[in-house]
Structures are given as structure tokens and as C-alpha cells.
Design an enzyme around this catalytic site. Structure first.
Site, PDB file in Angstrom:
ATOM      1  CG  HIS A  21      37.727  45.689  48.459  1.00 27.87           C
ATOM      2  ND1 HIS A  21      36.352  45.782  48.543  1.00 27.87           N
ATOM      3  CD2 HIS A  21      37.969  44.516  47.825  1.00 27.87           C
ATOM      4  CE1 HIS A  21      35.799  44.716  47.992  1.00 27.87           C
ATOM      5  NE2 HIS A  21      36.761  43.931  47.541  1.00 27.87           N
TER       6      HIS A  21
ATOM      7  CG  HIS B 222      37.682  41.829  42.843  1.00 32.57           C
ATOM      8  ND1 HIS B 222      37.808  40.575  43.391  1.00 32.57           N
ATOM      9  CD2 HIS B 222      37.173  42.617  43.817  1.00 32.57           C
ATOM     10  CE1 HIS B 222      37.394  40.599  44.644  1.00 32.57           C
ATOM     11  NE2 HIS B 222      37.009  41.829  44.945  1.00 32.57           N
TER      12      HIS B 222
ATOM     13  CD  GLU C 121      37.927  40.231  48.687  1.00 34.07           C
ATOM     14  OE1 GLU C 121      37.207  39.225  48.820  1.00 34.07           O
ATOM     15  OE2 GLU C 121      37.661  41.162  47.892  1.00 34.07           O
TER      16      GLU C 121
END
Length: 137
Positions: free
Chosen positions: A79, A7, A130
Site C-alpha cells: 500500500h 510511506h 492508507e
């Protein structure tokens, strides 16, 4: 080492308004809000078919994204999340290569109930990264 993009997270000042825009204007499938108190955010995932967009807003005054929204009142990309098969091995390799893992360096449980770590944006061209462990699937 990294797999597909899981994502892209966008910090938003108004989660309900952002969710409505993605659903009504873009025709996207928008999930229900999910509070993540351990991360200080409330999130909604937008399913695009090949990846997700995570809309995120602060949960409480001590939210780690509150400062981001102070600097970027309209919101913006926060992010990118990549999938990895083994987060422990990935973390060891990254640290050995000089990358900095944020926090205490140990994985935490992310929004999908899977282990995640965050990498310092100064080590990745200004982008907070991430990593989410997806296992051997």
C-alpha cells in the site's frame, strides 16, 4: 486533500533479510522491528529522508497480509500512505464521493501512533491507500 507520501509499504516474507538488504546494500537507515498486533503485522521503517519505506511481515497466522504473500511469495508493494490534516473530514469527503473505507470506517491507531484509515484498492486503480492524520503541523 492529501499531503505528502508518508510511506510506501512492502510486504516481505522475511523481515530480517529485507531489513539487512535495505541497510547493507542500499545504505539506508533502518529502524527496529515494531510489532503491531492490532494490525496483524510486524514492521520496520526505512528512512529515505523524504519519505519512508515500511517493510512488513505477517504477525500470526491470521495476519491480513498472509494472503497477499501467498499470492506474491517474493513479496511486493502492499500500500501507499498519504498524510492528511484531518482524517474525519477526509473520510467524509471520500465516502461522499463513493470511495469505500475498509473495516468499520472508523480510524484506528497506526504504526506512528496516529489515526489511520484504509481505502479499498478497487476504488484507486488497484492500489490500497492508507491515510494518516498528521494534524495541523
Amino acid at each position: 486533500m492529501i499531503g505528502r507520501i508518508n510511506h510506501i509499504a512492502i510486504a516481505v516474507p522475511d523481515l530480517a533479510a529485507a531489513s539487512t538488504r535495505y541497510r547493507d546494500l542500499l545504505g539506508a537507515r533502518v529502524g527496529e522491528p515494531q510489532a503491531l498486533p492490532e494490525h496483524g503485522v510486524i514492521v520496520v521503517f526505512v528512512d529515505t529522508g523524504n519519505a519512508k519505506v515500511e517493510l512488513m511481515a505477517p504477525l500470526g497466522e491470521d495476519s491480513p497480509i498472509a494472503g497477499f504473500l501467498e499470492k506474491n511469495p517474493a513479496g511486493g508493494m502492499h500500500h501507499m500512505c498519504f498524510e492528511v490534516r484531518d482524517i474525519a473530514t477526509a473520510t467524509q469527503r471520500l465516502v461522499a464521493g463513493g470511495a469505500r473505507v475498509l473495516g468499520d470506517g472508523r480510524p484506528r491507531t497506526g504504526a506512528h501512533g496516529l489515526p489511520v484509515i484504509f481505502l479499498h484498492p478497487k476504488d484507486f486503480d488497484g492500489v490500497l491507500i492508507e491515510l494518516e492524520e498528521i494534524g495541523e503541523g
